[in-house]
Scaffold this active site. Structure first.
Site, PDB file in Angstrom:
ATOM      1  CG  ASP A  52     -79.638  15.534 142.027  1.00  0.00           C
ATOM      2  OD1 ASP A  52     -80.753  16.172 141.225  1.00  0.00           O
ATOM      3  OD2 ASP A  52     -78.620  15.083 141.722  1.00  0.00           O
ATOM      4  CB  SER A  53     -83.919  19.673 142.995  1.00  0.00           C
ATOM      5  OG  SER A  53     -84.882  18.584 142.624  1.00  0.00           O
ATOM      6  CG  ASP A  91     -81.909  12.719 140.244  1.00  0.00           C
ATOM      7  OD1 ASP A  91     -81.225  12.170 138.913  1.00  0.00           O
ATOM      8  OD2 ASP A  91     -82.137  13.899 140.132  1.00  0.00           O
ATOM      9  CE  LYS A 120     -82.954  13.484 137.061  1.00  0.00           C
ATOM     10  NZ  LYS A 120     -81.609  14.159 136.857  1.00  0.00           N
ATOM     11  CD  GLU A 122     -77.146  15.507 137.130  1.00  0.00           C
ATOM     12  OE1 GLU A 122     -75.983  15.841 136.904  1.00  0.00           O
ATOM     13  OE2 GLU A 122     -77.778  16.162 137.826  1.00  0.00           O
ATOM     14  CD  GLU A 189     -81.410  20.809 134.429  1.00  0.00           C
ATOM     15  OE1 GLU A 189     -81.358  19.595 134.827  1.00  0.00           O
ATOM     16  OE2 GLU A 189     -81.421  21.877 135.200  1.00  0.00           O
TER      17      GLU A 189
HETATM   18  O1  KIV Z   1     -83.073  17.039 140.471  1.00  0.00           O
HETATM   19  C1  KIV Z   1     -83.950  17.601 139.805  1.00  0.00           C
HETATM   20  O2  KIV Z   1     -84.995  18.005 140.162  1.00  0.00           O
HETATM   21  C2  KIV Z   1     -83.970  17.386 138.281  1.00  0.00           C
HETATM   22  C3  KIV Z   1     -84.775  18.105 137.441  1.00  0.00           C
HETATM   23  C4  KIV Z   1     -84.570  19.337 137.526  1.00  0.00           C
HETATM   24  C5  KIV Z   1     -84.636  17.539 135.892  1.00  0.00           C
HETATM   25  O3  KIV Z   1     -82.882  16.729 137.816  1.00  0.00           O
END
Ligand code: KIV
Length: 291
Positions: A52-53, A91, A120, A122, A189
């Site tokens: 989600d980056s 994510d 993934k 959180e 992280e």
């Molecule tokens: O969103 C992302 O890129 C991440 C990684 C930095 C682990 O969650």
């Protein structure tokens, strides 16, 4: 290349085997598009995270909070198409896993529409039940703990987690509970290396580190940091390439070639058959033009 010639897709079972075998740690990178996924798969990176980056590096937001689920679904499907042999993780964005029923519905949607290998999430203690429900539904979950950027408001900033012994034990206890709930892997992280050491030496689950020291079974960083596209990057993310200078020098050369008349040249033209050209020239003459 035929499907069989490409070989077997790298899966979470391969990550688990590698973690148990205790060999060299594996590389994972974030990825957000089809073409880059092709390049990374070709380069031998077997694990891609559609993070989600994307909110920051694709959309230009200053946090990951605003990125929509529909956008993450499109990106993940594109990465899947570009890297059919790699482990692709999606994510789950902020607000999509707030309750068990909402989380199950959204994760199933992500898996069905994208063909990703797992999601993934959180995680806090409140997600243990969701991880169990997803595992029961056959969805592989990578549980992200330590610094969880979607909770930046609660955490009071992007801060290293587990720096005191009691905070480290909280992360460790949560890791164990998420593993017992059925998490296929953990992503840790921004924690001191001792936290990862504690987890990897006691729990039987692959640990992917993101600024969590050398003892993880795999490591992930944001690709845009690695190739120097971001203005700044976290201390743990190596900057190994200079993609901005490649883009800028190509763009400058292109503009200069246009200005000088070098581009477009004959090599860039679409030809017309000679007889058709002659007919068109004759037509143009009727308008007083010489083409
Ligand atoms: O969103 C992302 O890129 C991440 C990684 C930095 C682990 O969650």
């Amino acid at each position: 290349m035929s499907k069989s010639a490409r070989g077997k897709r790298f899966g979470l079972d391969d990550l688990r085997k590698a973690a148990r075998a205790g060999g060299a740690p594996l590389a994972m990178l974030t990825c957000y598009d089809y073409l880059t996924a092709r390049v990374l798969e070709e380069a031998g990176i077997r694990m891609l995270l559609v993070g989600d980056s994307a909110a920051n590096v694709i959309l230009g937001h200053d946090s990951t909070i605003p990125v929509p689920l529909s956008f993450m679904i499109e990106l993940t499907a594109a990465v899947r198409r570009g890297a059919p042999q790699s482990l692709v993780l999606a994510d789950m964005p902020f607000g999509t896993c707030a309750t068990v029923s909402q989380g199950v519905k959204n994760c199933l949607r992500m898996v069905k529409l994208t063909g990703c290998d797992g999601v993934k999430i959180e995680c806090s203690r409140g997600h243990i039940e969701l991880v169990q429900a997803l595992a029961d539904s056959g969805v592989a979950v990578v549980a992200h703990l330590g610094l969880t950027p979607q909770s930046v408001g609660l955490l009071g900033g992007y801060k290293v987690q587990g720096r005191t012994a009691s905070d480290a034990m909280k992360v460790f206890d949560l890791a164990g509970d998420l593993m017992n709930a059925g998490a296929a892997a953990l992503l840790l992280e921004a924690t001191p290396p001792e936290v990862a050491r504690l987890i990897t030496q006691t729990l039987d689950v692959p640990v992917i580190g993101c600024g969590a020291g050398p003892d993880c079974h795999a490591h992930v960083v944001v690709l845009s940091d690695l190739v120097g596209m971001t203005e700044s990057s976290p201390k743990f993310a190596p900057r190994l390439g200079d993609l901005p200078s490649v883009i800028a020098s190509s763009a400058r050369r292109y503009a200069a070639d246009i200005a000088s008349g070098k581009y477009p040249g004959k090599a860039h033209h679409y030809d017309m058959p000679a007889d058709e050209r002659q007919v068109l020239r004759d037509e143009a003459k009727g308008y007083g033009l010489d083409i």
